[in-house]
Design an enzyme around this catalytic site. Structure first.
Site, PDB file in Angstrom:
ATOM      1  N   CYS A   1      -6.987  -0.909   9.398  1.00 42.66           N
ATOM      2  CA  CYS A   1      -6.577  -1.855   8.357  1.00 42.66           C
ATOM      3  C   CYS A   1      -6.338  -0.985   7.135  1.00 42.66           C
ATOM      4  CB  CYS A   1      -7.628  -2.927   8.147  1.00 42.66           C
ATOM      5  SG  CYS A   1      -9.334  -2.355   8.106  1.00 42.66           S
TER       6      CYS A   1
ATOM      7  N   ASN B   1       0.814  -1.210   0.000  1.00 44.62           N
ATOM      8  CA  ASN B   1       0.000   0.000   0.000  1.00 44.62           C
ATOM      9  C   ASN B   1       0.853   1.270   0.000  1.00 44.62           C
ATOM     10  OD1 ASN B   1      -3.001   0.001   0.030  1.00 44.62           O
ATOM     11  ND2 ASN B   1      -2.652  -1.644   1.500  1.00 44.62           N
TER      12      ASN B   1
END
Lengths: 628, 527
Positions: free
Chosen positions: A338, A250
């Site tokens: 998350c 990410n």
């Protein structure tokens, strides 16, 4: 509810999913809302109801000698294998079901049709029955360190959050807005649970937009403020519930996780719960295991292992236990996220709350928790449950996993919960059934835009009315404020037959301890009530008491045990039950000496009765005959 | 025998005892002929831990210069550790334990020395005799008789002195049939189904051998069993292939040509070494906490224990179904007829017969179908899951039975009059006991060793008013119906009470059981 049948097919066979037992023969009806199968082959009239919205897949198989097979599987794990003699009828049913089970628009969902004959006031009161803001009051907010803010009242700060948020008192407006810019979808760190005993808090948010090197002073201040709100602790945990590899990936996309060097006194931790796609595939594999026709024990255990399902359940549980331990033992605050903070974060925060606070182990407490951590914090129910025709990649059993973790806890603490397994199954059912408005929409703002509160009913008052069914007779309040410390050894994680084979009655224990206890405790309560009434009558007759028409000072236990006696119950109980599409109504026309219950539902040892290869046909046909 | 010559060091001070769920304890260790005694005088309170040496399955010692550690792995699956100061003391004690825990002579074993104040040796030993059992079943007496052909155990050493056989078969015929069946175990009645008069018979394999020998008397006997009903089933607890192979070693099966009215069904049940190894693997998996969920499931699968549970229940279901639904009599046997045969026949009786589901009835079933029927307990239960000794005749058939019964009780929690604690107690007593019940391999051996005169009877003890409540199921509601278990793998579970008992402290589960009992009593009191 309309009873105009859109389609009616006679002579339909309903096969047993697991054994070669003689199929049930009956008539299949499609109404606007339900598929109904009425069995006509035996002397008991048996109805199977399936709500269209609960249907996950409907599959038409190639024509066989028996007819055209139609396999239906529901989101509540109800599976039915029909065989329709004419291929054309089958084609019709199939097409209709595909259309009916996947509405294109939210407005077509059952909740917008469903009318339990309540008036407008009752509807409004029903929606006010559970108020998540009240829960913050219960935790002691506002207090020295925390307050409720309405900075999000127009959903400008974060479109997927609730309008009322708990934040540290020392966080300025600038800090909050600055932090929102640095968090994915503006999901800032906000209070999930405040632990009065230790002053530690659980906060939740989405991932920071840190990328490879970005920083945000306001975000760092925000974490500081959370940390300061727990003055006795010198540090706070930041828990990323993703596997490290996913989080690192990410970063390349401009997102990522907190750099310990930039935030003062944080202890950063990954807990490694897999993403929604892995979970969806894992459930798929689990259901394949459930669908095996006559697996050996080895097939089953190997399948269970390969599905990875229990591994994921354990990962979620481990994370919940970590959070609870941090708060209760280290007395440190925790910030959890998350990616977007609406799936894994919701699972983990709600589990930790249950471990920490006995309130959430009560019937009402669980409603509050689900309202607070799931509904108001923007778990995307519409997408995750696949309520309407949409991207199948957004569907994932995130809520199911939470419920399963909860069941695991209940297995370890049989006296620790006010509710029983039925309650979990009923909630799970309603999450998918769309009979009520609660689980429609992806966030609070969407629900307001859809005017759900005016057009649909809330499930909570309905569950509350039926709470006597959901009671755990073994519940011990004396456990008090005890923090649950469940074991998470692998051998504690069992396959949940009650969920995944709930509709395969032959697989459940044939006698239920729970039902038995509910019956005898109910009888006892009724007996006691009769006793009190008699005593009062006697007292009235003796002139000791004035006649007041009704007994006074009834113990609270009795009120909660007595069957629902609200005025409108009688009329609406049945449609409600049918609406839930879970009831297999069994109306006995000819009494069969009560032997129904004990009859073997499964005879898998029949499958290859003879290995001599010569005697099988004879004995099998004899075996099919029912013992009168 | 003098036990003292095997006890070089009888007492050691400052020993540390470590056991599951308890903090380490320091105290005095004492070795006697049958026990390890550990006492700790902590301030005013003194605690005593008593361990029957027979319960020790394996012992590991790690002596070092000035002290040593002994790990004791017990047959009830508990693992204990003793830290003993002094290397010599450690070695002496280890030697004593090794010797005294594996005594071979029956009359040296503890039950012959156990003399509690509350029990008298004059009390009745055993619950019932074959004569009493027969007398109780009036319905069967016109077609079946009690034969005393085995009164001196000469026809079949592993059978009781009296057995039930068809009326039309005389003792002479039985003697001939016995010669045609392994170990003399000719077909005898073990269950009479009142509803339709069908029966379950059991025996050992016929000795047909490679040249397909026949025995007219054997055929006559079986014909007499199905007289009138026309057809019978034989459930052979071996696979067809195994049964064929048995002919090479003198055994065999009932061929279609010789037994035309009998249909054979083969169901392969594991026995002997395979079963013992399965238990060893399962216990190993349960004790290893280092693994992941995947590894745990893989080890559970690999142990095959649940597969054995599955097969046993499925075969028992088949047997019960033949009798109850199809209305046929059934003969069960494998090879020796002392293991899988008994397992299947007793489970089928539990499914069919409500009388065997009461506390008394269940113990009665065990007495008839296991003790009197000649399950070789001493051979099968010499060692449990930890022993490194070379396996000989060990096999946890009885533990498998208890597990299957537990599965039945889990699926029908109201149908059994007895509780899980009873099953757990039996699982422990069968390996190491104060009582004589599970000593020896047959009724004959028990009589010869004087077990019935010189030891106390476990079953009688469990039925005493003081014990009864603990071993009764508070939820029990008798039902006359057959209880058909589901045998889908999803419906079967690992028996945590037995296998995970020392792995995990079940304090919350135990509390729940207590709560349940109190709740039921409270509700009964109210109504």
């Amino acid at each position: 509810m309309s009873f105009l049948f859109e389609i009616q097919v006679e002579e339909v066979k309903l096969l047993d999913r697991y054994t070669a037992k003689k199929p049930a023969i009956g008539t299949l009806y499609l109404t606007a809302t339900h598929l109904i199968f009425v069995e006509t082959s035996c002397n008991t009239r048996k109805e199977t109801w399936m709500l269209h919205h609960l249907i996950a897949t409907v599959e038409k198989l190639p024509l066989t000698a028996m007819g055209c097979p139609l396999h239906i599987s529901c989101k509540n794990f109800h599976v039915a294998h029909f065989v329709i003699s004419s291929e054309r009828d089958c084609q019709n049913v199939h097409q209709s079901l595909v259309r009916l089970s996947q509405p294109g628009k939210v407005e077509e969902l059952y909740a917008f049709l469903y009318n339990p004959k309540q008036d407008e006031d009752e509807r409004r009161n029903g929606w006010g029955f559970i108020d998540s803001a009240m829960d913050f009051k219960r935790m002691g907010l506002p207090n020295e360190f925390w307050e409720m803010t309405d900075l999000n009242k127009n959903y400008e700060l974060c479109s997927t959050y609730h309008s009322e948020l708990g934040i540290p008192k020392t966080a300025s407006k600038g800090t909050v807005f600055g932090s929102a810019k640095f968090r994915s979808r503006g999901r800032i760190p906000t209070l999930s649970y405040y632990h009065k005993e230790s002053n530690a808090a659980i906060c939740r948010c989405s991932q920071p937009l840190s990328g490879l090197s970005a920083r945000c002073v306001e975000d760092e201040e925000m974490l500081q403020a959370i940390s300061r709100a727990n003055p006795k602790s010198t540090f706070m945990y930041v828990v990323d519930t993703r596997p490290k590899l996913n989080a690192m990936a990410n970063r390349a996309a401009g997102k990522g996780y907190e750099n310990e060097d930039n935030y003062s006194n944080i202890c950063f931790q990954f807990v490694g719960i897999e993403n929604i796609h892995v979970m969806r595939n894992s459930l798929q594999k689990l259901l394949e295991v459930c669908a095996m026709k006559s697996p050996t024990m080895s097939d089953y255990l190997t399948g269970l292992e390969n599905s990875g399902w229990l591994r994921h359940i354990k990962a979620v549980m481990d994370a919940g236990v970590f959070l609870a331990k941090a708060v209760a033992e280290d007395k440190a605050s925790v910030l959890v996220h998350c990616s977007d903070g609406w799936d894994r974060t919701a699972q983990v925060c709600s589990l930790a709350s249950i471990l920490l606070d006995p309130f959430y182990r009560t019937i009402k407490g669980l409603m509050v928790l689900i309202e607070k951590e799931w509904i108001s914090m923007g778990h995307k129910f519409t997408q995750r449950c696949g309520h309407v025709d949409g991207d199948p990649k957004e569907v994932s059993p995130v809520f199911t996993q939470f419920i399963e973790c909860l069941w695991n806890l209940m297995e370890q603490y049989p006296c620790g919960f006010e509710y029983n397994e039925k309650y979990l199954l009923e909630i799970h059912n309603h999450v998918y059934s769309c009979q009520f408005g609660n689980f429609i929409g992806n966030c609070q703002r969407e629900r307001e835009e859809m005017r759900l509160y005016e057009r649909t009913f809330s499930v909570w008052p309905f569950l509350w009315e039926n709470r006597h069914q959901y009671r755990n007779p073994l519940h011990k309040c004396s456990l008090g404020r005890e923090v649950l410390r469940p074991s998470t050894l692998p051998l504690n994680f069992k396959f949940w037959c009650g969920m995944y084979n709930h509709f395969d009655k032959g697989m459940q224990p044939k006698q239920s301890i729970l039902d038995h206890l509910l019956t005898i405790t109910q009888k006892k309560a009724e007996g006691e009530k009769k006793m009190t009434d008699l005593q009062i009558q006697l007292a009235v007759m003796d002139g000791v008491l004035a006649d007041q028409g009704s007994p006074t000072g009834t113990p609270p236990e009795q009120t909660s045990l007595s069957p629902v006696s609200v005025s409108h119950t009688a009329e609406n109980a049945k449609p409600l039950m049918n609406g839930a599409a879970v009831e297999e109504a069994e109306i006995e026309l000819v009494p069969t000496a009560g032997s129904e219950k004990m009859e073997p539902v499964l005879f898998p040892w029949r499958s290859n009765m003879s290995e001599e290869g010569q005697s099988s046909s004879e004995i099998t046909t004899e075996a099919v005959k029912l013992v009168a | 025998m003098e036990f003292s010559e095997h006890i070089k060091t009888a007492n050691v001070e400052d020993v540390v005892l470590r056991r599951p769920f308890h903090p380490p304890m320091q105290g005095t260790l004492c070795v006697t002929g049958h026990h390890l005694l550990f006492s700790n005088r902590d301030g005013d309170s003194s605690r005593l831990v008593l361990l029957l040496l027979r319960n020790i399955d394996a012992i590991e010692k790690r002596p070092s210069v000035s002290s040593g550690t002994i790990t004791l792995k017990c047959k009830d699956l508990c693992v204990l550790q003793l830290d003993i100061p002094g290397m010599e003391e450690c070695l002496n004690i280890a030697r004593s334990i090794e010797y005294l825990s594996s005594l071979d002579i029956v009359s040296d074993m503890y039950p012959f020395f156990y003399r509690p104040l509350k029990l008298s040796l004059q009390d009745q030993w055993g619950l019932s005799s074959p004569e009493q059992n027969y007398a109780q079943m009036e319905e069967l007496q016109d077609r079946w008789r009690l034969s005393h052909v085995n009164k001196d155990y000469s026809v079949c050493p592993s059978y009781p002195p009296a057995v039930i056989v068809p009326h039309s078969i005389d003792d002479e015929t039985l003697v001939k049939v016995a010669k045609f069946r392994q170990g003399g175990r000719f077909p005898v009645l073990c269950y009479y189904h009142r509803k339709n008069g069908m029966v379950i018979m059991r025996s050992s394999q016929p000795l047909t051998g490679a040249n397909r020998k026949r025995c007219r008397e054997d055929e006559l006997l079986l014909q007499a069993v199905i007289d009138g009903s026309g057809l019978g089933y034989i459930i052979d607890t071996r696979s067809n292939q195994q049964a064929q192979q048995a002919r090479m070693t003198g055994g065999g099966f009932e061929s279609k040509s010789s037994y035309s009215c009998w249909k054979r069904l083969h169901r392969q049940l594991e026995r002997g070494k395979v079963l013992q190894e399965s238990l060893i693997k399962l216990v190993e998996a349960c004790g290893d906490h280092s693994h992941s969920v995947d590894r745990w499931l893989s080890k559970l699968e690999n142990s095959k224990w649940l597969s054995h549970v599955h097969t046993a229940l499925a075969t028992a279901g088949l047997l019960a179904e033949c009798v109850e639904r199809d209305g046929h009599s059934v003969l069960v046997h494998g090879s020796e007829g002392t293991d899988a045969t008994l397992l299947v026949s007793s489970l089928a009786q539990l499914i069919l017969d409500p009388n065997t589901r009461t506390l008394d009835g269940f113990l009665g079933l065990l007495e008839r179908e296991w003790l009197l029927a000649g399950h070789p307990f001493q051979h099968r239960c010499a060692h449990s899951a930890y022993s490194h000794a070379r396996l000989r005749l060990e096999a946890p058939v009885f533990v498998l039975l208890l597990d299957c019964v537990w599965q039945l009780a889990r699926q029908f929690p109201l149908a059994m009059g007895f509780s899980e604690p009873l099953l757990l107690r039996l699982a422990r007593e069968v390996y190491a006991s104060d009582y004589g019940t599970f000593l020896c391999n047959s009724d004959q051996e028990r009589c010869a060793a004087g077990v019935k005169e010189r030891t106390h009877c476990l079953f009688q003890f469990l039925l005493k008013p003081s014990e009864r409540e603990h071993y009764s199921n508070p939820l029990y509601e008798p039902t006359e119906l057959a209880i058909w278990p589901s045998i889908q793998p999803q419906s079967l579970q690992l028996w945590r009470g037995l296998f995970l008992r020392w792995t995990q402290h079940a304090v919350h589960l135990e509390k729940a059981q207590e709560e349940l009992r109190n709740l039921v009593i409270e509700c009964r009191g109210a109504s």
